[in-house]
Design an enzyme around this catalytic site. Sequence first.
Site, PDB file in Angstrom:
ATOM      1  N   ILE A  41       0.831  -1.201   0.000  1.00 23.37           N
ATOM      2  CA  ILE A  41       0.000   0.000   0.000  1.00 23.37           C
ATOM      3  C   ILE A  41       0.867   1.252   0.000  1.00 23.37           C
ATOM      4  O   ILE A  41       0.642   2.184  -0.775  1.00 23.37           O
ATOM      5  CB  ILE A  41      -0.932   0.021   1.231  1.00 23.37           C
ATOM      6  N   GLU A  72      15.391  -1.835   4.138  1.00 24.46           N
ATOM      7  CA  GLU A  72      16.197  -1.053   3.203  1.00 24.46           C
ATOM      8  C   GLU A  72      15.997  -1.504   1.753  1.00 24.46           C
ATOM      9  O   GLU A  72      16.018  -0.680   0.832  1.00 24.46           O
ATOM     10  CB  GLU A  72      17.668  -1.129   3.584  1.00 24.46           C
ATOM     11  N   ILE A  98      15.474   5.417   6.596  1.00 30.56           N
ATOM     12  CA  ILE A  98      15.341   4.107   7.222  1.00 30.56           C
ATOM     13  C   ILE A  98      15.140   4.342   8.716  1.00 30.56           C
ATOM     14  O   ILE A  98      16.011   4.910   9.391  1.00 30.56           O
ATOM     15  CB  ILE A  98      16.584   3.226   6.977  1.00 30.56           C
ATOM     16  N   SER A 140      -6.105   2.099   7.988  1.00 33.28           N
ATOM     17  CA  SER A 140      -6.659   1.111   8.911  1.00 33.28           C
ATOM     18  C   SER A 140      -7.267  -0.051   8.114  1.00 33.28           C
ATOM     19  O   SER A 140      -6.960  -0.225   6.931  1.00 33.28           O
ATOM     20  CB  SER A 140      -7.699   1.762   9.828  1.00 33.28           C
ATOM     21  N   LYS A 180     -10.827  -5.108   9.661  1.00 25.77           N
ATOM     22  CA  LYS A 180     -10.645  -6.040  10.786  1.00 25.77           C
ATOM     23  C   LYS A 180     -10.642  -5.316  12.127  1.00 25.77           C
ATOM     24  O   LYS A 180     -10.668  -5.961  13.188  1.00 25.77           O
ATOM     25  CB  LYS A 180      -9.345  -6.829  10.592  1.00 25.77           C
ATOM     26  N   ASN A 217      -9.908  -6.155   2.323  1.00 23.77           N
ATOM     27  CA  ASN A 217      -8.709  -6.814   1.812  1.00 23.77           C
ATOM     28  C   ASN A 217      -8.261  -6.175   0.497  1.00 23.77           C
ATOM     29  O   ASN A 217      -9.075  -5.747  -0.303  1.00 23.77           O
ATOM     30  CB  ASN A 217      -8.990  -8.305   1.582  1.00 23.77           C
ATOM     31  N   VAL A 218      -6.963  -6.146   0.303  1.00 22.58           N
ATOM     32  CA  VAL A 218      -6.391  -5.531  -0.891  1.00 22.58           C
ATOM     33  C   VAL A 218      -5.829  -6.634  -1.792  1.00 22.58           C
ATOM     34  O   VAL A 218      -4.942  -7.388  -1.381  1.00 22.58           O
ATOM     35  CB  VAL A 218      -5.288  -4.528  -0.520  1.00 22.58           C
ATOM     36  N   GLY A 232      -3.721  -8.683  -4.147  1.00 24.56           N
ATOM     37  CA  GLY A 232      -2.335  -8.682  -4.593  1.00 24.56           C
ATOM     38  C   GLY A 232      -1.343  -8.105  -3.603  1.00 24.56           C
ATOM     39  O   GLY A 232      -0.147  -8.107  -3.860  1.00 24.56           O
ATOM     40  N   GLU A 267      -9.536 -15.289  12.970  1.00 25.19           N
ATOM     41  CA  GLU A 267     -10.305 -14.989  11.757  1.00 25.19           C
ATOM     42  C   GLU A 267     -11.801 -15.035  12.024  1.00 25.19           C
ATOM     43  O   GLU A 267     -12.288 -15.744  12.905  1.00 25.19           O
ATOM     44  CB  GLU A 267      -9.960 -15.993  10.646  1.00 25.19           C
TER      45      GLU A 267
END
Length: 608
Positions: free
Chosen positions: A287, A310, A335, A402, A405, A442-443, A445, A537
């Site tokens: 994302i 990294e 980083i 967010s 879930k 849910n996204v 991939g 779940e």
Amino acid sequence: MAYRTRLSLLILIDSIIVLTAVFFSRFIVSADIHVLTVPVIISSFTLLICHHIFSYIYKLYKKAWEYASIDELLMIMKAVTISIMTAGIVQEVAFHDVYFRLLAVTWMLHMLLIGGSRFCWRVYRDTLIRRTTNKKRTLIIGAGAAGTMVARQLKNNREAELHPVAFIDDSKRKQNLDIMGLPVVGGVPQIALAVENLNIDNIVIAIPSLKKKELNRIFQECGKTSAKTKILPMLEDLVTGKISVSQFRDVQVEDLLGREPIKLDIGSISEYIEGRTVLVTGAGGSIGSEICRQISKFHPKKLILLGHGENSIYSIEMELNELYKDKSIEFITEIAELQDLNKMNHVMSKHLPHVVYHAAAHKHVPLMERNPEEAIKNNLIGTRNAAQAASWNGVETFVMVSTDKAVNPTSVMGATKRLAEMVIQHMDTVSDTRFVAVRFGNVLGSRGSVIPLFTKQIQNGGPVTVTHPDMIRYFMTIPEASRLVIQAGALADGGEIFVLDMGDPVKIVDLAKNLIILSGNSIEDIEIEFTGIRPGEKLFEELLQEEEVHEEQIYPKIYIGKKSELLIEDIEELLLSYPHLTSQELREKLLELANRRPAAKELLSVPG
């Protein structure tokens, strides 16, 4: 040289045709073997000169006759008719008489021979294509403008692998008719029958403006066959010329989501990103990296890519530098660990971002069940540190990513994200920074999602593992999730939880079946195995708790939830005590706190 040769050949052929038409007409009209009279000779040369002149004017010598159609026939008719009319005028002027019968017969022979010579080449070429190439028999879904374009392109393209055989169209007016020489053999319910009866190898869905629910219906019918299913490119790609109508692509799982994607308010986004400094945490993740890609399109002055891995940060930095090397965008990498408050404050004070997108998180449900303390460190403490650093350094807008879930959570991951939402909403009440959260399902991939897992299992020949036959989830694509996050920043007043209208949830088992079909296999080839629900779940996810529901959309497809009790003192107490708790005690404490229900009188409606 090739053009000159072709032109000379056409002029020679047409000259022979014109003279032949005149002399045959003279013979037919008079039945006299002495056809070479002065009027005939003058009319012949007049007609010959006029034909070449008007053929040049109407560009008949520049036409690609292998693609001849009605338009070319009309051009031939115009050139021949005007040539005959000119010959008639010359006869009237020279001989004070017009040989109407002679001209009429000449016109008919002229049209027949000129038109026939052109269309014979197309017939020969089409016949040659069919004989010399081994093409795959193709069924075209949609007999509209796009479908007929596809049929024409495939029929005329010798290099194409597909040979159109028939159309499928739900329009009753088109069924049982022939279009482009191809029969319309029925509607979508007849796809399987048509594939079997016509020995179809490929199916092409040629309806660019098709809604996703309708595409899903068509794909399910195509999935009942052994034919390979492809889809026409997007309409805007065809219009802009990026790809041609004959360049098909495979149907993708994203195409089968049961709703249309949200559209961005480009103006409002540009206003708060263009020329400004933006920081993204978790910039190397699925994302986070897509948020960086989307933000870059709006030309910020600086984009800070922050993450703890990294390699992933290096990858997205290289990608963005390559994509935007001609733009004046400065890409800066940091980083850093979210748990290090001093480091987060140092980064914020050094760059002074105007906008922060907080996408860093642990999100894998079963792993966080076994490591609840790590979920607290990253999802809860990390969010609080990033939010505090943003507040201390005058960030204008802070957007937290967010998850659905977080609603009535049954998992450690969901509970920590719900408590992080409370932290964000509390920060909005004590800071000048606008703090908001964005909640979605849910996204497809993304790392840890079911799609990469299912794909790998299918490649290995199965089985595809699904936890429960009734498990359902809301789904969206990575670009869509990222756009929602960016849009939320433009809509933010402060304190909101933005929720996407994600349409109808999708059964995980149906998703698995679609992926099996999309991979070119059948349901019989790849076994689906049910493994049981994993710890943490739920069978289904929710986007809003009952007391959070706010009916109005503040933007097409986007809602906001009402604010509930924030439990900040309890969260602070948990953060002090969690190192001393066992994993089980910590899990129970998290779920109890995240699921605590406030009294109705304590509920506050978010302004805006």
